[in-house]
Write a protein that holds these residues in place. Structure first.
Motif, PDB file in Angstrom:
ATOM      1  N   LYS A 196      -1.432   0.028  -5.444  1.00 27.52           N
ATOM      2  CA  LYS A 196      -0.301  -0.516  -4.699  1.00 27.52           C
ATOM      3  C   LYS A 196       0.979  -0.332  -5.507  1.00 27.52           C
ATOM      4  O   LYS A 196       0.956  -0.324  -6.740  1.00 27.52           O
ATOM      5  CB  LYS A 196      -0.525  -2.009  -4.403  1.00 27.52           C
ATOM      6  CG  LYS A 196      -1.583  -2.246  -3.326  1.00 27.52           C
ATOM      7  CD  LYS A 196      -1.817  -3.725  -3.051  1.00 27.52           C
ATOM      8  CE  LYS A 196      -1.384  -4.106  -1.659  1.00 27.52           C
ATOM      9  NZ  LYS A 196      -1.801  -5.488  -1.292  1.00 27.52           N
ATOM     10  N   ARG A 201      -8.072   1.098  -5.296  1.00 32.51           N
ATOM     11  CA  ARG A 201      -6.818   0.879  -4.577  1.00 32.51           C
ATOM     12  C   ARG A 201      -5.639   0.984  -5.537  1.00 32.51           C
ATOM     13  O   ARG A 201      -5.723   0.571  -6.686  1.00 32.51           O
ATOM     14  CB  ARG A 201      -6.861  -0.515  -3.938  1.00 32.51           C
ATOM     15  CG  ARG A 201      -5.525  -0.993  -3.398  1.00 32.51           C
ATOM     16  CD  ARG A 201      -5.685  -2.220  -2.562  1.00 32.51           C
ATOM     17  NE  ARG A 201      -6.507  -1.932  -1.401  1.00 32.51           N
ATOM     18  CZ  ARG A 201      -6.581  -2.732  -0.328  1.00 32.51           C
ATOM     19  NH1 ARG A 201      -5.904  -3.862  -0.321  1.00 32.51           N
ATOM     20  NH2 ARG A 201      -7.328  -2.410   0.697  1.00 32.51           N
ATOM     21  N   ASN A 213       0.806  -1.212   0.000  1.00 31.30           N
ATOM     22  CA  ASN A 213       0.000   0.000   0.000  1.00 31.30           C
ATOM     23  C   ASN A 213       0.847   1.273   0.000  1.00 31.30           C
ATOM     24  O   ASN A 213       1.790   1.394   0.775  1.00 31.30           O
ATOM     25  CB  ASN A 213      -0.908   0.032   1.234  1.00 31.30           C
ATOM     26  CG  ASN A 213      -1.983  -1.039   1.183  1.00 31.30           C
ATOM     27  OD1 ASN A 213      -2.366  -1.479   0.092  1.00 31.30           O
ATOM     28  ND2 ASN A 213      -2.465  -1.465   2.328  1.00 31.30           N
TER      29      ASN A 213
END
Lengths: 384, 384
Positions: A229, A227, A210
């Protein structure tokens, strides 16, 4: 057409070189360092101006007779520089990746009738364009997940990493909590958390963790799960966590030998040389985006895979290629009138304009940047 | 008999407590800190004197009416303190582990007719006594190999280590090249090199790596192969190597934010709290010595194994027990006249005096320190 490129670093010079190859394009490069300017001028037919952009009033005079400005300055002067260019009434594409909120300049840009594209590199940049493009293709988008990293080809113990930016910028990414979207709500996770191993074609196994990379996407697109990453060679995150958890990334001054000092300043200084991508050192960029949603009752999954490598012929890093060419291609779309939205425009706005994404792919192909797109319908037995 | 103990730290106070239990022994403890003195006085019948031993002339007046002195001061003032005690004509046992060459004080000690035992802890200390003892038992000693470490019972990421000394002293051990003897010649290996995994009874797997721990043994005993390795939980050395190879243990000042600073000072400061053995935190000491040689035509292998644990009842760390009790037992051997050699005496000299080693074992047993000795004849099919 006359273009002014502010900043002639690794990415700025790649942009200048790319634009200078265009017929009828006159390119002016501005940098604080004459040495850096000479290097660009040796590779491309550009004009060079030595100037310190932090000098008062200098931006408006430098961009005065230009049709478009590219801002490729270091992040810490990015916001101020962009503000100056917008105030001068010039369309601008920004890849300084400043940390301030770009929409604070939206009103100014609109009142100046200026197109100001921000975050226009690869990630942020290309991934935002894809997000906007797919978001408009689908009736409803459920998920956006991006894995992205720029890595040196050579793995060297112990960090197995080289930065094309200052180590301080990278270290700050390793501290700042990562903000994601889950169930349409913001969730916050520690940076470097949720480390997972993933195999990538032609690359092998990388680790993903993350980081706070979604930026404008968190608020501009209504997607309930988002999200991003960061990708590194396996083991990198754990080594950095050791430093972070032992206080070496702390910004709080400590007293050492009678002097007050920030541990992160010492760490950044010590890592600077180790993390610097050396002249002619090969790198590569890998990015995978998965978006899911529905169109006309069908569940669809869009997968994008980018793998780009250092160009040995022109000695251009992959980071400069993917970041710089995205920026220079978007600059052309603005100059051609293809993208003409006014105000602060993150790249997802470009992805939502008919044909901009397709044009980007065409231009990528000319520069040998490979982006593989795969669309799969759920339950149709089609394997990826 | 009146004994003066200089320094009332973790080890000094354990020594004072041990000696104060002896009938007819009057113990005076000297420390800079009144708080530390009060703590010792609460646990044992000792007299406390607050003093800064670095003050000019203070050592001779403090030790004036004593029969023997123990120096348990920090290493950096160890040599100077020892010199002062010898000059005052007092027998002394030193566990300050100073880095200077002790034999520089040999002439002074001999002219003062003083017995000055140095390095009298566990390693250096016990291992030297064993080395001297076995060296005299054999007609010819071929090999001395020592593995030793003091570790916290609780393993905590990322270092899995606690220091009973200042982190700076430990970090210096991780920098200083390790000097060994091979084929009767000195060889030098980098600290933290040749990491190997070894299983120990009741402890499990530890890692062993090179450190510069032989000290006086390199020159006092004629053994063609000598090596000492430090024991830690597996992974520790690699983490420290990351810091060292990235420059964080460098003693060369660098410029950070306009100030000159030694990276090792910053690192030592940041690790201080993480590496500090907390009040009542359990530790253990593990040591394995293997010596090989010949006696009367037979090839023999002597193996010694020490495993000592934190004493919950008296709240004494194993490091204080093994280091401090070795020192206090040797102090008794001097007072009883059992060991009376004059000059600078590293503990291998004690091991070579008939009965001293056996007396040490007897005294260890009373304090529940277990040292297991195994003697195996080569080719006799006896398994270890």
């Amino acid at each position: 057409m006359r273009i002014v490129v502010l900043g002639a670093g690794m990415v700025g010079s790649a942009i200048a070189e790319d634009l200078a190859q265009e017929q009828g394009m006159s390119v002016v490069v501005v940098d604080r360092s004459q040495k850096v300017l000479e290097k660009v001028k040796a590779k491309a037919a550009v004009e060079g101006i030595q100037a310190n952009l932090q000098d008062k009033g200098i931006i408006s005079s430098i961009v005065a007779d230009s049709d478009l400005v590219i801002s490729a300055v270091p992040g810490f002067i990015g916001f101020h520089t962009l503000q100056g260019v917008i105030a001068a009434g010039k369309d601008v594409v920004d890849i300084s990746f400043f940390s301030e909120e770009p929409f604070l300049l939206d009103e100014l840009a609109k009142s100046q009738e200026v197109t100001a594209v921000v975050d226009c590199g690869v990630a942020p940049g290309l991934c935002n364009i894809i997000a906007g493009h797919v978001f408009d293709l689908l009736d409803q988008t459920d998920q956006y997940v991006c894995y992205v990293g720029g890595l040196p080809l050579l793995r060297q113990w112990p960090f197995e990493y080289k930065a094309v930016f200052s180590p301080l910028d990278v270290l700050e990414e390793y501290i700042r909590p990562a903000r994601f979207v889950e169930n349409s709500k913001e969730v916050v996770r520690p940076a470097l958390s949720e480390i997972e191993l993933i195999d990538f074609p032609e690359v092998g196994t990388l680790e993903a963790f993350n980081t706070d990379g979604l930026r404008t996407l968190r608020t501009t697109l209504d997607i309930p799960f988002m999200r991003e990453k960061t990708l590194r060679y396996p083991g990198h995150a754990n080594v950095v966590r050791i430093f972070r958890e032992s206080g070496f990334l702390s910004t709080k001054p400590i007293e050492v030998d009678g002097q007050k000092i920030k541990p992160i300043s010492v760490t950044s200084k010590l890592l600077f040389d180790q993390w610097r991508l050396k002249e002619d050192e090969a790198d590569f960029t890998v990015m995978q985006i998965v978006m899911e949603g529905q169109r006309e009752g069908k569940r669809l999954r869009y997968t994008y895979y980018l793998l780009d490598r250092y160009d040995e012929e022109t000695r251009t890093t992959s980071m400069a290629r993917t970041t710089g060419y995205t920026c220079s291609i978007v600059a052309r779309q603005i100059m051609s009138g293809h993208f003409k939205q006014k105000g602060i425009c993150p790249p997802e706005f470009i992805g939502r304009v008919q044909g901009c994404y397709e044009n980007l792919l065409d231009e990528y192909r000319k520069r040998d940047i490979r982006l593989i797109e795969k669309i799969v319908e759920h339950g149709k037995g089609s394997k990826e």
